[in-house]
Design a protein around this motif. Structure first.
Motif, PDB file in Angstrom:
ATOM      1  N   GLY A  67      11.443 -29.129   7.333  1.00 45.56           N
ATOM      2  CA  GLY A  67      12.696 -29.008   6.605  1.00 45.56           C
ATOM      3  C   GLY A  67      12.567 -28.370   5.238  1.00 45.56           C
TER       4      GLY A  67
ATOM      5  N   PRO B 174      18.069 -27.547   6.930  1.00 47.36           N
ATOM      6  CA  PRO B 174      16.747 -27.214   6.409  1.00 47.36           C
ATOM      7  C   PRO B 174      16.820 -26.254   5.227  1.00 47.36           C
ATOM      8  CG  PRO B 174      17.183 -25.941   8.367  1.00 47.36           C
ATOM      9  CD  PRO B 174      18.359 -26.884   8.190  1.00 47.36           C
TER      10      PRO B 174
ATOM     11  N   GLU C 194      13.264 -22.416   9.819  1.00 45.77           N
ATOM     12  CA  GLU C 194      13.372 -23.582  10.687  1.00 45.77           C
ATOM     13  C   GLU C 194      14.688 -23.555  11.431  1.00 45.77           C
ATOM     14  OE1 GLU C 194      11.871 -27.310   9.473  1.00 45.77           O
ATOM     15  OE2 GLU C 194      11.050 -26.478   7.630  1.00 45.77           O
TER      16      GLU C 194
END
Length: 163
Positions: free
Chosen positions: A2, A152, A157
């Motif tokens: 994250g 994130p 991601e």
């Protein structure tokens, strides 16, 4: 997980309250150093997984790592006070993220206790509430029930809700 890029996010209302804290400290030649703010839910889940994997479940059970965190809502922050002239953090008695009773806000003496109380008082005056087990941890109460989010940092991601 994250944290693909550096950053510190907050919701608008807590961010404005934090600006009040910064202004109050600036008048004293002091400022804020933010360690952590919004945390994607996947980051919290990874910490919980780590605690289980490394036999550190006591950190969960004793309230030092949350299974669901206010950080996931964007109204919680970890921070300290710095001297603006030197850029160095004030002595708080323990480093940030020392996960023990030594980090309880009132478990300090001398200048470290004074510095912790300066942070607590200044934050409280702007509406922030301290988590008593961590001198650096503050949440900004909101009337609305905030969801735990998984947005994130960065584009590397998967997006919120995707694996």
């Amino acid at each position: 997980p994250g944290y693909a890029v550096p950053g510190a996010w907050l919701r608008e209302e807590p961010a404005k309250a934090l600006m009040k804290v910064q202004a109050a400290l600036n008048a004293k030649g002091l400022g804020l150093l933010v360690y952590d703010a919004y945390r994607p839910l996947r980051g919290t889940r990874a910490m919980v997984d780590w605690a289980h994997r490394t036999d550190q479940v006591h950190l969960l059970d004793n309230g030092y790592i949350a299974r669901l965190s206010g950080h996931n809502k964007g109204n919680t922050i970890d921070l300290t006070i710095i001297n603006l002239e030197t850029g160095k953090p004030l002595d708080m008695g323990t480093p940030w993220d020392t996960l023990s009773e030594a980090s309880h806000t009132k478990n300090a003496t001398g200048q470290a206790l004074k510095n912790r109380m300066l942070l607590k008082t200044t934050m409280w005056q702007a509406g922030w509430l301290n988590y008593w087990k961590e001198w650096w941890h503050y949440s900004y109460p909101t009337e609305e029930k905030l969801p735990h989010r998984d947005v994130p940092y960065g584009a590397l991601e998967s997006k919120e809700g995707q694996k």
